[in-house]
Design an enzyme around this catalytic site. Structure first.
Site, short mmCIF file in Angstrom:
data_model
loop_
_atom_site.label_atom_id
_atom_site.label_comp_id
_atom_site.label_asym_id
_atom_site.label_seq_id
_atom_site.Cartn_x
_atom_site.Cartn_y
_atom_site.Cartn_z
N GLY B 164 -8.60 -8.82 -3.33
CA GLY B 164 -9.42 -7.63 -3.52
C GLY B 164 -9.53 -6.73 -2.31
CD GLU B 200 2.59 -9.72 2.26
OE1 GLU B 200 2.46 -8.55 1.83
OE2 GLU B 200 2.37 -10.72 1.57
CD GLU B 275 -2.26 -9.59 -8.94
OE1 GLU B 275 -3.06 -9.16 -9.78
OE2 GLU B 275 -2.50 -9.57 -7.71
CG ASN B 289 -4.65 -13.11 -9.70
OD1 ASN B 289 -5.06 -13.45 -8.59
ND2 ASN B 289 -4.38 -11.86 -10.02
NE ARG B 291 -8.63 -14.23 -11.59
CZ ARG B 291 -8.25 -12.97 -11.77
NH1 ARG B 291 -8.06 -12.49 -12.99
NH2 ARG B 291 -8.04 -12.17 -10.74
#
Lengths: 168, 460, 460, 168
Positions: B164, B200, B275, B289, B291
């Site tokens: 996030g 990164e 992702e 993720n 979930r």
């Protein structure tokens, strides 16, 4: 306000002859005006035998009740907020979700029975959650009037457990 | 076999799970805080248990209360939804220890993928492309400097425990490095209890494209057509769509293969999302993720799959069913949040005076709202997900505008006007916008309608 | 080109048309009676014109008012929806004369198909199977008797101008003939202004299966997968589904071919439906409806087509687009009417105190209702259409039950409990019930829930 | 019932001393008037044994207003029911949808002007629908106070056209 008091006194004096008799409508009118002007919700004035009370019209925002229906009667546990109103009595509610035990261990005597006098801080029951035994104390001193949950049954957060009549 | 599912969540996602359980004939238990006593998830579940007061730490994040509720009601499985405890490895582990099936991957897999630096290494081992950067967590400023020189500036520092956008810093030159590292570490420490960061290369103009995977306990893994989630505001997704505009089938195939490789590498079970960053026609692993995602319905709309039903079947030990892995038509999801886009996304609370969701062809609404519902300040601002399907992207844009215009909602401000403004933006209409799309625009009101205008500063 | 569409209807179908027009970028004009001032179709259209007082003959059937409204607002096309003026050849003709495009076939075609006896003859000429019976209208009792002897009893007398079961009589022996003919003629005369009747052999156990066609002005005609509409109450459809349970692809193909042949024979343009009787594995032409049907969404759900968009495109002179003519998954539609199934379908009027339609995967709701809407006694009882899609019929049944349970509706009684009872009926669950299905059952209340039980009398 | 009657009788008997006693209806009426005039919700007045309490009617059932918003300002014609309230005046409304003409033919004098006295049945205007000219008569005799629609514009069913002040 002081004017109102004066007038009321005068009217009372004037009304003395014809005993209680009619009502002091002029006073009432003034209270009504005061209510409307001030925008408050309610005015009550009492002096001796005279009482005038005026309320504004209820504003209450329109409340739409959700109306979802489950197909079958739900097997849900009693909701925490349901139950009778216990006026003037103290309700002890469960602070956690768990299993309600009236006694310290199986076969032992219950902590309390209806009619018992309890002191503030005295353990009333245990609510077990995840193998932890949580002793639930009474927050007030008084007499146990009702035990609302069956021994060994599940309780939810905030569910009423005991009704206690506090000592004055 | 799963006999009863406790849904450890609230709002639209709790409803989503309850709906599918009902279709599968599995009884449900809702848990709710005292703030949610009038919530649809409580009212529509077969049973409901109040687990605590409004603050989430004392209710929806309260593991003992949730486990106790499962034990009291005899639920043998828990669906965590998204958010709250969905990626909490400790919760999954406690479920495992208590003999309650956690509907999701094992606590070990959650834990592995929760460590973003470690996940990066695993992806690399599975042959999934990653952006150049550190192999894992950087131990000190010296190592960060060394890696940064290797991969070249700009770089981005990321919190290993993060997500996030928290604990994240873009660094454009070596002079900025020291201060950015200190700041990123402090933020990560405060947010996640760990200041570990990794490096990164920073990709300037990227798209966020992700692949939904589904794996059973028998070694079968499938990857669905990708979702493009590049329309974001401060790392919060606002609009998601499938397929990604302009993505070549060959590239889609490679992304699907990469996602399957990663899932197989870690022995994944259940539904998860890999992702990726998509930049200059190439894709790089970002994170996984473990979930169900908020945006899973766009995949359901273009494939006909019921991802929650599959989660439950897989958790019950069944084999994956047949799935259509090519997108049919196009779908978009709009997150309708209780935020005022005209006042810097000020959160909104209070009663919903009138609520009437749109209907008609190609429109799906997932929402826990109703006329008279009161939005409380305790939980996230998602009120409804509008999901729209049509035969192609242009038709989806038109249908979505129609549905958003029709969405009747009074009492609080929402992101509906912002979605309409985005749909009318020319660059969005062409498709394939980068994640900086929204940040590069200012909002203007004209004739009572919100509009976007390309601001001076460039997309970043 | 169509520049502005006047929607000559109300309720959910007016909304349906307005939605698609909005998606196509075509402005709309709603017309409404004074009883519908707060209706969604008025509120959601771009313009609205009040055309008369509540009685339909003075508003929604008031041709001069509607034409004037079109002229005042500059609408160059009229969509009639279904019911009201949708199959009124005179209205279509007036539109043609006024230079307003009637969205539907020509007045000539409407007129031809409106004469049921003539339509039967045309179908026969087009090579579409018809049940044995009279060639056209029977001139007198003698002819009826002669035809009845030829085809064999039982026979059915049908009003040539008719529909919806009016002016219809089943005759089981020659003794009953005279009385039945007199009754049928009188009823037809009263209902349609014409006592003309024709004779068909009566098929005892039949299913109502229909084929949706779409034809453009360039000679292209397509036929969609069939809809099974056998769940009826007094000739009123209650549940429709696509595909028809158990229908062989070969038979589907033949029905589609027959529907195309008929449409081509009469030079059909626009959307229409060819209704068939299906009995003992064979199908026979029943009638053709020259308009959009209430149940068109089930076809949209299994094919992804937008039939209203296609109607408008075809009316604008465009060619038919590509269409998927094989059903994908399964869909059902439930008509939620303001009728109390526990009290002999007593019509319900009054305010809708609370309304919250179901959402989630595979659920579409077409409705003009909202919390606070008042149901008036002036128009038909259809409140909402719940349309459910899933990968197969069994999943549709489960999902439909879920959605119906979730449908929150207070203030008036509806057919929701009846739909739930039908979904729980074993014969319905097996699929392929005949039109006598509902008549053969009695309703019982058990634990507050409506249930069907097979009554003593046989399906008819 | 009989018990109640007896009790009432007994009470009335006991009250005989203090004049007619029974209830002071005139006072009640005055309180009611005060309530209605003032618009407040409730008035209670008590003096000694006498108490008068008046409440306003409960708020009407909550009405939820539909709130659908169109994207653009609608180009819809004025709705028929909108417009000011014309108290004591007579409003002539259009019985049909059509085009409003103030004169029998283009270039001719209008049927009426503001300020004109009209008799009942006198033609006020024409509403044309489908090439048919419909003469709209005044239902009352009086003076034309307002003409609400522009010449040659479209009118809906029930749309107000003229405001007429009726003659007494």
């Amino acid at each position: 306000m002081s004017e109102l008091r004066e007038r009321t006194a005068r009217e009372r004096a004037g009304a003395e002859g014809d005993q209680e008799e009619s009502l002091p409508l002029e006073t009432v009118r003034q209270v009504v005006e005061l209510l409307v002007e001030s925008g408050v919700g309610e005015i009550t004035v009492r002096r001796g035998e005279l009482e005038v009370s005026v309320k504004a019209k209820g504003e209450a925002a329109p409340v739409v009740q959700p109306a979802f229906q489950r197909s079958e009667a739900p097997a849900a546990p009693e909701t925490p907020d349901s139950g009778p109103e216990w006026e003037g009595l103290h309700v002890v509610r469960s602070p956690i979700v768990g299993t309600f035990y009236r006694a310290p261990a199986p076969g032992e005597e219950p902590y309390v029975e209806v009619g018992d006098r309890v002191s503030a801080g005295q353990t009333l029951c245990i609510v077990e959650a995840m193998k932890l035994m949580n002793e639930i104390p009474s927050e007030v001193a008084g007499v146990v009037r009702e035990i609302l949950v069956e021994d060994t049954s599940g309780v939810q957060y905030d569910q009423p457990l005991f009704v206690i009549e506090p000592e004055e | 076999m799963i006999n009863k599912v406790l849904v450890a969540n609230r709002g639209e996602i709790a409803l989503r799970v309850i709906r599918t359980c009902r279709e599968l004939g599995i009884p449900t238990v809702a848990v709710y805080s005292t703030a949610d006593a009038d919530s649809m998830h409580r009212l529509l579940a077969d049973e409901a248990v109040c687990i605590g007061p409004p603050p989430a730490v004392r209710s929806y994040l309260n593991i003992p209360a949730i486990i106790s509720a499962a034990e009291l009601t005899g639920a043998d499985a828990i669906h965590p939804g998204y958010g709250f405890l969905a990626e909490n490895a400790r919760f999954a582990e406690i479920c495992e220890r208590c003999g309650i099936k956690f509907i999701g991957p094992s606590s070990e897999v959650i834990s592995k993928m929760g460590d973003k630096a470690a996940a990066r290494r695993i992806a690399w081992e599975a042959g999934v492309p990653i952006t150049p950067g550190s192999e894992g967590v950087c131990s000190d400023a010296g190592e960060v400097r060394r890696v940064a020189r290797e991969v070249g500036y700009p770089i981005v520092l990321k919190a290993s425990a993060g997500g996030g956008g928290k604990g994240m810093r873009v660094v454009r030159s070596e002079e900025e490095l020291e201060a950015a590292l200190t700041a990123a570490r402090a933020e990560a420490e405060a947010a996640f209890g760990s200041g570990a960061v990794y490096v990164e290369r920073f990709v300037e103009r990227l798209r966020h494209v992700e692949v939904q995977v589904l794996a059973d306990a028998h070694g079968n893994t499938v990857a669905f057509p990708e979702r493009d989630c590049s329309v974001q505001r401060r790392y919060q997704k606002l609009i998601e769509e499938s397929p990604a505009p302009g993505l070549e089938p060959e590239l889609r195939g490679r992304m699907q293969d990469a996602a399957v490789a990663l899932a197989e590498e870690i022995g994944y079970e259940g539904a998860g999302t890999v992702e990726f960053v998509l930049a200059d026609g190439e894709f790089y692993f970002m994170e996984m993720n473990t979930r169900l995602q908020v945006e899973h319905p766009v995949t359901e709309m273009v494939t006909g799959a019921d991802l929650v039903a599959e989660q439950i079947r897989v958790a019950a030990g069944e084999r994956l069913g047949e799935h259509n892995l090519e997108p049919v038509g196009h779908a978009m999801e709009f997150r309708i949040n209780a935020e005022d886009p005209r006042r810097n996304f000020l959160p909104q609370t209070g009663p919903v005076e009138f609520y009437n969701p749109p209907g008609g062809p190609g429109v799906r609404v997932d929402s826990h709202l109703y006329t008279g519902y009161t939005i409380t300040p305790y939980y996230d601002s998602l009120l409804a997900k509008l999901v729209v399907w049509a035969e192609d992207r242009a038709a989806v844009v038109r249908r979505s505008l129609r549905a958003l215009e029709e969405f009747a909602f009074t009492g609080v401000e929402t992101t509906i006007p912002l979605h309409m403004a985005i749909l009318e933006d020319e660059e969005f209409a062409r498709g394939g916008v980068p994640t900086g799309f929204l940040a590069a625009r200012s909002f203007q009101s004209s004739e009572g309608r919100l509009r976007l205008s390309a601001a001076a500063r460039a997309a970043s």
